[in-house]
Design a protein around this motif. Sequence first.
Motif, PDB file in Angstrom:
ATOM      1  N   LEU A 294      -1.985   6.371  -1.343  1.00  0.00           N
ATOM      2  CA  LEU A 294      -1.473   5.918  -2.631  1.00  0.00           C
ATOM      3  C   LEU A 294      -2.084   6.685  -3.800  1.00  0.00           C
ATOM      4  O   LEU A 294      -1.493   6.772  -4.868  1.00  0.00           O
ATOM      5  CB  LEU A 294      -1.767   4.426  -2.806  1.00  0.00           C
ATOM      6  N   GLU A 343      -3.823   7.743  -9.360  1.00  0.00           N
ATOM      7  CA  GLU A 343      -2.591   7.303  -8.693  1.00  0.00           C
ATOM      8  C   GLU A 343      -1.622   8.458  -8.514  1.00  0.00           C
ATOM      9  O   GLU A 343      -1.501   9.309  -9.394  1.00  0.00           O
ATOM     10  CB  GLU A 343      -1.881   6.203  -9.496  1.00  0.00           C
ATOM     11  N   GLU A 354       6.938   3.673   0.747  1.00  0.00           N
ATOM     12  CA  GLU A 354       7.116   2.378   1.410  1.00  0.00           C
ATOM     13  C   GLU A 354       6.038   2.148   2.475  1.00  0.00           C
ATOM     14  O   GLU A 354       5.444   1.073   2.558  1.00  0.00           O
ATOM     15  CB  GLU A 354       8.504   2.336   2.060  1.00  0.00           C
ATOM     16  N   LYS A 357       2.696   1.220   0.964  1.00  0.00           N
ATOM     17  CA  LYS A 357       2.617  -0.175   0.486  1.00  0.00           C
ATOM     18  C   LYS A 357       2.488  -1.144   1.662  1.00  0.00           C
ATOM     19  O   LYS A 357       1.741  -2.129   1.588  1.00  0.00           O
ATOM     20  CB  LYS A 357       3.844  -0.494  -0.370  1.00  0.00           C
ATOM     21  N   ARG A 360      -1.047  -0.906   2.924  1.00  0.00           N
ATOM     22  CA  ARG A 360      -1.963  -1.592   2.019  1.00  0.00           C
ATOM     23  C   ARG A 360      -1.919  -3.102   2.255  1.00  0.00           C
ATOM     24  O   ARG A 360      -2.948  -3.774   2.258  1.00  0.00           O
ATOM     25  CB  ARG A 360      -1.613  -1.285   0.563  1.00  0.00           C
ATOM     26  N   THR A 361      -0.738  -3.641   2.462  1.00  0.00           N
ATOM     27  CA  THR A 361      -0.602  -5.080   2.718  1.00  0.00           C
ATOM     28  C   THR A 361      -1.301  -5.464   4.019  1.00  0.00           C
ATOM     29  O   THR A 361      -2.007  -6.466   4.091  1.00  0.00           O
ATOM     30  CB  THR A 361       0.886  -5.471   2.787  1.00  0.00           C
TER      31      THR A 361
ATOM     32  N   ASN B  59      -5.098  -6.421  -3.430  1.00  0.00           N
ATOM     33  CA  ASN B  59      -3.822  -6.050  -4.029  1.00  0.00           C
ATOM     34  C   ASN B  59      -3.741  -6.457  -5.510  1.00  0.00           C
ATOM     35  O   ASN B  59      -2.771  -7.065  -5.958  1.00  0.00           O
ATOM     36  CB  ASN B  59      -2.659  -6.668  -3.231  1.00  0.00           C
TER      37      ASN B  59
END
Lengths: 423, 79
Positions: A294, A343, A354, A357, A360-361, B59
Amino acid sequence: MTRAEKIVQFIKEAFELLNIDYENFFYYYDSDDNSRYEYPLILPNGKLDMNAVSYAAEILGMNVEDILSRKNSIIFDKLEKYPYIKHRRFLKEAHKASFMTNSYETIHLMEAIFDISLEHLYQKKYDYSDVGKRLVDKLVEINRYIPGTIHEGETLCDLLISTNTFCHFDEITDMVESFLSMGERAKDLFIKAVHSRINTDEILEYNFLVTVLGIRDYQTPTMYLYYDILIKVKDEYSNITDDAFYSVVLFHNERYFCPWWCKEFIFNKELAQRYIDVFPEAKGRMREYAIRTLDFECSFIWSDDLLTPEEQKIWNETDWLGKEGLAYQNPRFENKTVFAYVEKTDAELGEDAEAAKVLRTYCGPQKAGGLSSIKRVTFSEWLDQSGKEYIERMNKLISYKISYNYPERLERAMRSSGGNGNE
Amino acid sequence: MNDPMKTAGEVLRKLISENYSSQEEFAFDFGADVRTINRYVNNGINKIDIVYRLAMFFNVEFTYFFIEDNTTKTVLQKF
């Protein structure tokens, strides 16, 4: 080529095909001249060193007779049986290519055809000089919240910028399934060997899994737990519980397997969860990877934090044991490297957005959609429960290490045989 | 204005309490020693990259850790 030379060639090719680092096992480091040397498998009299050959057999999970008869079929059977090993080289290639522009594959093909290096033609995907400029803006922003982040009038020195990307690799699911089943099988054979007996074929299979997975004890992380040594120290594992197993017996090479390089792994949550169920520590490594997909990770030292020539001299002349004490006594010698993150733009993220992300989750709390990681019994907790003493156990394991471990074992065998092999 | 590093530690305390039953459970999930986490919560966080990793983990924005209001109000995390 003599028969001995052919056998040595077979051994080295087996290591190469099975993706096992030959140097890790057959090279030693000489601190006198700061160089690495290879232990020769052929003695000065031209004969094979059978101690070294039997060591190679142990590493490869083969019989000595099969090595001496150069049985290729065993190597190919292992490649078919373990997709993790079969595809490993290609995974690394796919990952490397993901950092380059589309011309990489063409250039790489040309290198293979003409057997030359064209690395100077590789074009990296990102404009790192622009990232450096954005870093300064980022530091100014951070300085609003953390005054003193910016060192007024100073410059950024030793700037390093790193990043990660994702690749496509259809075989990653097979590799992960293979890796997990290898781990499960190794654990079963380990426990069976500790509590009862395993047959000859199982010993060969177990030894090979020890090599590939890097199976070692928590207290002796440089000693592979091959079968011959495991049965000597098995009392140290007689009361090992299922939830403590991976805290006591390390699968060291797991840290070098990063299935999250691949989008096919990331978009398969069930597979990712199964991986974390076995290797919960991988969640942290996944997070580190996500951070660098990211963002660009930038590290540098402010010019006023650089050591003066006199201080650098002191630092260089202090041995590694003393460096920590030096930093403790004088803050000038503390590590002043600053890490900051810039960033990526949407264009820089591109098709990685995608996946980044999702990854990261996965790395976050389970409540927020993260993968669950169940806390294991730690090594210390297991040691307490088993009533063992830390130092006593370590000394016991080390005593076997000294008597068994290569390359000391090779060296002693060479000296005792006077260089006379029997092959 | 409070020490920003101390504020970051307080925000971390709040985030842990909202997502985990104990610091130990969080430490394992985050991949850090519980003593380190305890130090961050009680003494503050003195490295930018650590705050960044925590922000990534929970997050939230990096700057979230330095806003004093966030030591007390419930997090509305972005998913």
